[in-house]
Design a protein around this motif. Structure first.
Motif, PDB file in Angstrom:
ATOM      1  N   LYS A   1       0.833  -1.400   0.006  1.00  0.00           N
ATOM      2  CA  LYS A   1      -0.029   0.037   0.137  1.00  0.00           C
ATOM      3  C   LYS A   1       0.970   1.340  -0.011  1.00  0.00           C
ATOM      4  CE  LYS A   1      -4.063  -2.027   2.339  1.00  0.00           C
ATOM      5  NZ  LYS A   1      -5.089  -1.976   3.220  1.00  0.00           N
ATOM      6  N   ASP A   2       1.899   1.224   0.790  1.00  0.00           N
ATOM      7  CA  ASP A   2       2.884   2.524   0.775  1.00  0.00           C
ATOM      8  C   ASP A   2       3.302   2.554  -0.546  1.00  0.00           C
ATOM      9  OD1 ASP A   2       2.471   2.600   3.391  1.00  0.00           O
ATOM     10  OD2 ASP A   2       4.296   1.723   3.901  1.00  0.00           O
ATOM     11  N   ILE A   3       3.791   1.492  -1.371  1.00  0.00           N
ATOM     12  CA  ILE A   3       4.498   1.592  -2.522  1.00  0.00           C
ATOM     13  C   ILE A   3       3.646   2.477  -3.619  1.00  0.00           C
ATOM     14  CG2 ILE A   3       5.344   0.584  -4.628  1.00  0.00           C
ATOM     15  CD1 ILE A   3       6.647  -1.581  -2.511  1.00  0.00           C
ATOM     16  N   ILE A   4       2.118   1.967  -3.367  1.00  0.00           N
ATOM     17  CA  ILE A   4       1.200   2.438  -4.500  1.00  0.00           C
ATOM     18  C   ILE A   4       1.001   3.875  -4.163  1.00  0.00           C
ATOM     19  CG2 ILE A   4      -1.107   1.970  -4.900  1.00  0.00           C
ATOM     20  CD1 ILE A   4      -0.627  -1.034  -4.826  1.00  0.00           C
TER      21      ILE A   4
ATOM     22  N   VAL B   1      -1.572  -0.730  -9.783  1.00  0.00           N
ATOM     23  CA  VAL B   1      -0.706   0.527 -10.017  1.00  0.00           C
ATOM     24  C   VAL B   1      -1.163   0.598 -11.514  1.00  0.00           C
ATOM     25  CG1 VAL B   1       1.770   0.924 -10.938  1.00  0.00           C
ATOM     26  CG2 VAL B   1       1.346  -0.247  -8.532  1.00  0.00           C
ATOM     27  N   GLN B   2      -1.247  -0.279 -12.531  1.00  0.00           N
ATOM     28  CA  GLN B   2      -1.608  -0.060 -13.789  1.00  0.00           C
ATOM     29  C   GLN B   2      -2.886   0.676 -13.868  1.00  0.00           C
ATOM     30  OE1 GLN B   2       0.190  -0.591 -16.470  1.00  0.00           O
ATOM     31  NE2 GLN B   2      -1.253   0.630 -17.772  1.00  0.00           N
TER      32      GLN B   2
ATOM     33  N   ASN C   1       2.570   5.983  -2.699  1.00  0.00           N
ATOM     34  CA  ASN C   1       3.933   6.954  -2.915  1.00  0.00           C
ATOM     35  C   ASN C   1       3.991   7.126  -4.527  1.00  0.00           C
ATOM     36  OD1 ASN C   1       6.257   8.132  -3.200  1.00  0.00           O
ATOM     37  ND2 ASN C   1       7.612   6.125  -3.045  1.00  0.00           N
ATOM     38  N   ALA C   2       3.588   6.263  -5.470  1.00  0.00           N
ATOM     39  CA  ALA C   2       3.427   6.323  -6.800  1.00  0.00           C
ATOM     40  C   ALA C   2       2.445   7.245  -7.082  1.00  0.00           C
ATOM     41  CB  ALA C   2       3.193   4.893  -7.159  1.00  0.00           C
ATOM     42  N   GLU C   3       1.246   6.985  -6.407  1.00  0.00           N
ATOM     43  CA  GLU C   3      -0.175   7.914  -6.487  1.00  0.00           C
ATOM     44  C   GLU C   3       0.428   9.252  -6.470  1.00  0.00           C
ATOM     45  OE1 GLU C   3      -4.615   7.729  -5.863  1.00  0.00           O
ATOM     46  OE2 GLU C   3      -3.331   6.726  -4.543  1.00  0.00           O
ATOM     47  N   GLU C   4       1.099   9.515  -5.252  1.00  0.00           N
ATOM     48  CA  GLU C   4       1.476  10.925  -4.835  1.00  0.00           C
ATOM     49  C   GLU C   4       2.538  11.710  -6.089  1.00  0.00           C
ATOM     50  OE1 GLU C   4       3.136  10.771  -1.169  1.00  0.00           O
ATOM     51  OE2 GLU C   4       1.578  10.241  -0.110  1.00  0.00           O
ATOM     52  N   LYS C   5       3.319  10.769  -6.629  1.00  0.00           N
ATOM     53  CA  LYS C   5       4.434  11.258  -7.488  1.00  0.00           C
ATOM     54  C   LYS C   5       3.615  11.556  -8.676  1.00  0.00           C
ATOM     55  CE  LYS C   5       8.688   9.119  -5.816  1.00  0.00           C
ATOM     56  NZ  LYS C   5       9.740   7.977  -6.096  1.00  0.00           N
TER      57      LYS C   5
END
Length: 185
Positions: free
Chosen positions: A3-6, A160-161, A8-12
């Motif tokens: 969840k943290d990875i996703i 993520v996709q 973080n990606a969403e914030e970027k």
């Protein structure tokens, strides 16, 4: 951890969209817009300051920007900064304010601007894809480190996709709106 990875990606991805909007707002589209001057910096007591910090910028008419410096000696510095910029505008000063008349865009200029808009949009999409790749790589690394199942990894990559697809769709709509703005006479 996934969840943290996703997240973080969403914030970027959101940051990338805000940068895209900022970049597009500084492109001239035939109308006076105070944000066109956001990238202009003026020398102020030996340091470079954004124009918005040393003057008031307004658009009293659709094709005119008016710059009112907070200190009169800055008038010449502001004029120099505008002339040095890549905006292609000629400032006219009456001693206390500067007026910038935004010229009518020619068809050729409009087409060039549309190309620049598309290029900027494509750069944003490349950045989004890079963010997706980084997130997917981190998820795959987690698989090895934390013994995640194939299903968990696949589910995370799919999420993520989905987020990537949504952001790319948003970028497309932003670009289409800017193109329409540039091409409208």
């Amino acid at each position: 951890m996934i969840k943290d990875i996703i997240q973080n990606a969403e914030e970027k991805m959101k940051k990338t969209i805000s940068v895209l909007k900022s970049d597009l707002s500084t492109m001239k589209a035939g109308r006076a817009n105070p944000t066109m001057l956001d990238r202009i910096h003026v020398e102020y007591y030996g340091s470079m300051c954004p124009l918005s910090q040393v003057a008031n910028v307004s658009a009293p008419e659709p094709r005119v920007l008016m710059i009112t410096p907070w200190e009169k000696p800055l008038l010449k510095e502001i004029e120099k900064a505008i002339l040095k910029s890549d905006l292609g505008l000629n400032p006219s000063s009456d001693g206390s304010i500067i007026r910038l008349v935004i010229p009518e865009l020619t068809e050729e200029t409009r087409k060039t601007l549309v190309k620049n808009v598309k290029k900027t949009g494509e750069e944003a999409k490349v950045a989004i894809r890079s963010i997706r790749k980084t997130a997917n790589d981190k998820i795959k690394a987690l698989k090895k480190d934390e013994d995640l199942s194939e299903d968990q990894v696949k589910k995370a990559e799919d999420e993520v996709q989905k987020k990537t697809d949504a952001v790319v769709k948003e970028i497309d709509s932003i670009i289409a709106a800017k193109e329409k703005e540039v091409l409208s006479v």
